[in-house]
Design a protein around this motif. Structure first.
Motif, PDB file in Angstrom:
ATOM      1  N   LYS A  77       0.799  -1.234   0.000  1.00  8.89           N
ATOM      2  CA  LYS A  77       0.000   0.000   0.000  1.00  8.89           C
ATOM      3  C   LYS A  77       0.831   1.284   0.000  1.00  8.89           C
ATOM      4  O   LYS A  77       0.459   2.270  -0.606  1.00  8.89           O
ATOM      5  CB  LYS A  77      -0.942   0.020   1.202  1.00  8.89           C
ATOM      6  CG  LYS A  77      -2.254  -0.642   0.949  1.00  8.89           C
ATOM      7  CD  LYS A  77      -3.229  -0.367   2.080  1.00  8.89           C
ATOM      8  CE  LYS A  77      -4.576  -0.963   1.810  1.00  8.89           C
ATOM      9  NZ  LYS A  77      -4.624  -2.326   1.343  1.00  8.89           N
ATOM     10  N   GLY A  78       1.932   1.310   0.727  1.00  8.92           N
ATOM     11  CA  GLY A  78       2.686   2.543   0.891  1.00  8.92           C
ATOM     12  C   GLY A  78       3.687   2.855  -0.198  1.00  8.92           C
ATOM     13  O   GLY A  78       4.286   3.930  -0.202  1.00  8.92           O
ATOM     14  N   GLN A 110       0.709   4.205  -4.656  1.00  4.58           N
ATOM     15  CA  GLN A 110       0.125   5.518  -4.381  1.00  4.58           C
ATOM     16  C   GLN A 110      -0.248   6.235  -5.679  1.00  4.58           C
ATOM     17  O   GLN A 110      -1.329   6.813  -5.779  1.00  4.58           O
ATOM     18  CB  GLN A 110       1.104   6.367  -3.566  1.00  4.58           C
ATOM     19  CG  GLN A 110       1.405   5.804  -2.194  1.00  4.58           C
ATOM     20  CD  GLN A 110       0.244   5.957  -1.256  1.00  4.58           C
ATOM     21  OE1 GLN A 110      -0.173   7.066  -0.954  1.00  4.58           O
ATOM     22  NE2 GLN A 110      -0.301   4.845  -0.801  1.00  4.58           N
ATOM     23  N   ASN A 111       0.639   6.184  -6.665  1.00  2.00           N
ATOM     24  CA  ASN A 111       0.334   6.804  -7.960  1.00  2.00           C
ATOM     25  C   ASN A 111      -0.859   6.135  -8.626  1.00  2.00           C
ATOM     26  O   ASN A 111      -1.720   6.804  -9.205  1.00  2.00           O
ATOM     27  CB  ASN A 111       1.550   6.753  -8.889  1.00  2.00           C
ATOM     28  CG  ASN A 111       2.648   7.690  -8.456  1.00  2.00           C
ATOM     29  OD1 ASN A 111       2.420   8.670  -7.752  1.00  2.00           O
ATOM     30  ND2 ASN A 111       3.865   7.393  -8.874  1.00  2.00           N
ATOM     31  N   SER A 112      -0.920   4.824  -8.528  1.00  2.00           N
ATOM     32  CA  SER A 112      -2.037   4.083  -9.093  1.00  2.00           C
ATOM     33  C   SER A 112      -3.347   4.477  -8.420  1.00  2.00           C
ATOM     34  O   SER A 112      -4.369   4.670  -9.083  1.00  2.00           O
ATOM     35  CB  SER A 112      -1.775   2.582  -8.949  1.00  2.00           C
ATOM     36  OG  SER A 112      -2.847   1.851  -9.479  1.00  2.00           O
ATOM     37  N   VAL A 120      -8.549   7.432  -8.375  1.00  2.00           N
ATOM     38  CA  VAL A 120      -9.370   8.484  -7.762  1.00  2.00           C
ATOM     39  C   VAL A 120      -9.748   9.530  -8.808  1.00  2.00           C
ATOM     40  O   VAL A 120     -10.902   9.953  -8.891  1.00  2.00           O
ATOM     41  CB  VAL A 120      -8.640   9.125  -6.559  1.00  2.00           C
ATOM     42  CG1 VAL A 120      -9.316  10.417  -6.131  1.00  2.00           C
ATOM     43  CG2 VAL A 120      -8.577   8.147  -5.399  1.00  2.00           C
ATOM     44  N   LYS A 121      -8.784   9.919  -9.628  1.00  2.00           N
ATOM     45  CA  LYS A 121      -9.035  10.926 -10.660  1.00  2.00           C
ATOM     46  C   LYS A 121     -10.089  10.458 -11.657  1.00  2.00           C
ATOM     47  O   LYS A 121     -11.012  11.196 -12.005  1.00  2.00           O
ATOM     48  CB  LYS A 121      -7.729  11.248 -11.386  1.00  2.00           C
ATOM     49  CG  LYS A 121      -7.861  12.278 -12.473  1.00  2.00           C
ATOM     50  CD  LYS A 121      -6.515  12.550 -13.121  1.00  2.00           C
ATOM     51  CE  LYS A 121      -6.658  13.497 -14.295  1.00  2.00           C
ATOM     52  NZ  LYS A 121      -5.366  13.741 -14.954  1.00  2.00           N
ATOM     53  N   VAL A 122      -9.976   9.232 -12.123  1.00  2.00           N
ATOM     54  CA  VAL A 122     -10.916   8.736 -13.127  1.00  2.00           C
ATOM     55  C   VAL A 122     -12.302   8.503 -12.515  1.00  2.00           C
ATOM     56  O   VAL A 122     -13.320   8.778 -13.151  1.00  2.00           O
ATOM     57  CB  VAL A 122     -10.347   7.501 -13.846  1.00  2.00           C
ATOM     58  CG1 VAL A 122     -10.755   6.210 -13.231  1.00  2.00           C
ATOM     59  CG2 VAL A 122     -10.710   7.481 -15.293  1.00  2.00           C
ATOM     60  N   LEU A 123     -12.348   8.025 -11.279  1.00  2.00           N
ATOM     61  CA  LEU A 123     -13.643   7.866 -10.605  1.00  2.00           C
ATOM     62  C   LEU A 123     -14.323   9.212 -10.409  1.00  2.00           C
ATOM     63  O   LEU A 123     -15.533   9.346 -10.630  1.00  2.00           O
ATOM     64  CB  LEU A 123     -13.455   7.171  -9.251  1.00  2.00           C
ATOM     65  CG  LEU A 123     -13.152   5.675  -9.295  1.00  2.00           C
ATOM     66  CD1 LEU A 123     -12.697   5.173  -7.928  1.00  2.00           C
ATOM     67  CD2 LEU A 123     -14.345   4.878  -9.784  1.00  2.00           C
ATOM     68  N   THR A 124     -13.560  10.206 -10.009  1.00  2.78           N
ATOM     69  CA  THR A 124     -14.112  11.551  -9.831  1.00  2.78           C
ATOM     70  C   THR A 124     -14.639  12.084 -11.156  1.00  2.78           C
ATOM     71  O   THR A 124     -15.747  12.624 -11.219  1.00  2.78           O
ATOM     72  CB  THR A 124     -13.051  12.493  -9.240  1.00  2.78           C
ATOM     73  OG1 THR A 124     -12.646  11.986  -7.963  1.00  2.78           O
ATOM     74  CG2 THR A 124     -13.592  13.900  -9.071  1.00  2.78           C
ATOM     75  N   GLY A 125     -13.867  11.887 -12.217  1.00  2.50           N
ATOM     76  CA  GLY A 125     -14.293  12.337 -13.542  1.00  2.50           C
ATOM     77  C   GLY A 125     -15.552  11.651 -14.028  1.00  2.50           C
ATOM     78  O   GLY A 125     -16.317  12.215 -14.802  1.00  2.50           O
ATOM     79  N   ASP A 176     -13.635   8.629  -2.964  1.00  2.00           N
ATOM     80  CA  ASP A 176     -13.300   8.920  -1.560  1.00  2.00           C
ATOM     81  C   ASP A 176     -12.874   7.660  -0.818  1.00  2.00           C
ATOM     82  O   ASP A 176     -11.963   7.710   0.010  1.00  2.00           O
ATOM     83  CB  ASP A 176     -14.491   9.564  -0.849  1.00  2.00           C
ATOM     84  CG  ASP A 176     -14.801  10.973  -1.351  1.00  2.00           C
ATOM     85  OD1 ASP A 176     -13.942  11.577  -2.036  1.00  2.00           O
ATOM     86  OD2 ASP A 176     -15.917  11.462  -1.082  1.00  2.00           O
ATOM     87  N   GLU A 177     -13.521   6.538  -1.113  1.00  2.00           N
ATOM     88  CA  GLU A 177     -13.158   5.278  -0.472  1.00  2.00           C
ATOM     89  C   GLU A 177     -11.739   4.841  -0.844  1.00  2.00           C
ATOM     90  O   GLU A 177     -10.966   4.436   0.012  1.00  2.00           O
ATOM     91  CB  GLU A 177     -14.155   4.178  -0.850  1.00  2.00           C
ATOM     92  CG  GLU A 177     -15.512   4.345  -0.220  1.00  2.00           C
ATOM     93  CD  GLU A 177     -16.554   3.353  -0.755  1.00  2.00           C
ATOM     94  OE1 GLU A 177     -16.208   2.506  -1.622  1.00  2.00           O
ATOM     95  OE2 GLU A 177     -17.715   3.445  -0.323  1.00  2.00           O
ATOM     96  N   VAL A 178     -11.409   4.972  -2.130  1.00  2.00           N
ATOM     97  CA  VAL A 178     -10.053   4.616  -2.573  1.00  2.00           C
ATOM     98  C   VAL A 178      -9.042   5.559  -1.933  1.00  2.00           C
ATOM     99  O   VAL A 178      -7.996   5.116  -1.425  1.00  2.00           O
ATOM    100  CB  VAL A 178      -9.949   4.646  -4.112  1.00  2.00           C
ATOM    101  CG1 VAL A 178      -8.498   4.493  -4.576  1.00  2.00           C
ATOM    102  CG2 VAL A 178     -10.829   3.581  -4.739  1.00  2.00           C
ATOM    103  N   ALA A 179      -9.354   6.844  -1.932  1.00  2.00           N
ATOM    104  CA  ALA A 179      -8.442   7.841  -1.346  1.00  2.00           C
ATOM    105  C   ALA A 179      -8.202   7.546   0.135  1.00  2.00           C
ATOM    106  O   ALA A 179      -7.064   7.618   0.614  1.00  2.00           O
ATOM    107  CB  ALA A 179      -9.005   9.251  -1.552  1.00  2.00           C
TER     108      ALA A 179
END
Length: 84
Positions: free
Chosen positions: A50-51, A56-58, A63-68, A76-79
């Motif tokens: 995870k760390g 982290q980049n993945s 998050v970006k594509v889900l938000t879009g 938010d859950e992934v973040a």
């Protein structure tokens, strides 16, 4: 070679999955891209942990594509899971 030769979690396979997801994202096909970004994240998590920077980049990419795609709750859950 690919998946059969190196497996689903090998970094080369994950890069190919990411590249396809990125192409679909650029084409506006977010619904098709999201499962690939998820697969890449799960693979990075399994391979690196995870760390790790790659994971982290993945997570940020997903998050970006889900938000879009208007899937803010999932983003938010992934973040929250990955601290990004």
């Amino acid at each position: 070679r690919g998946r059969a030769g190196r497996g689903d979690r090998h970094p080369d396979t994950l890069m190919s999955v990411y590249n396809l997801g990125s192409l679909l994202q650029k084409q506006g096909r977010l619904g098709d891209a999201i499962p690939l970004f998820r697969e890449e994240l799960e693979g990075c998590d399994a391979w690196y942990g995870k760390g790790h920077t790659e994971t982290q980049n993945s997570a940020r990419n997903l998050v970006k594509v889900l938000t879009g795609a208007g899937r803010q709750r999932q983003a938010d859950e992934v973040a929250a899971t990955y601290g990004v």
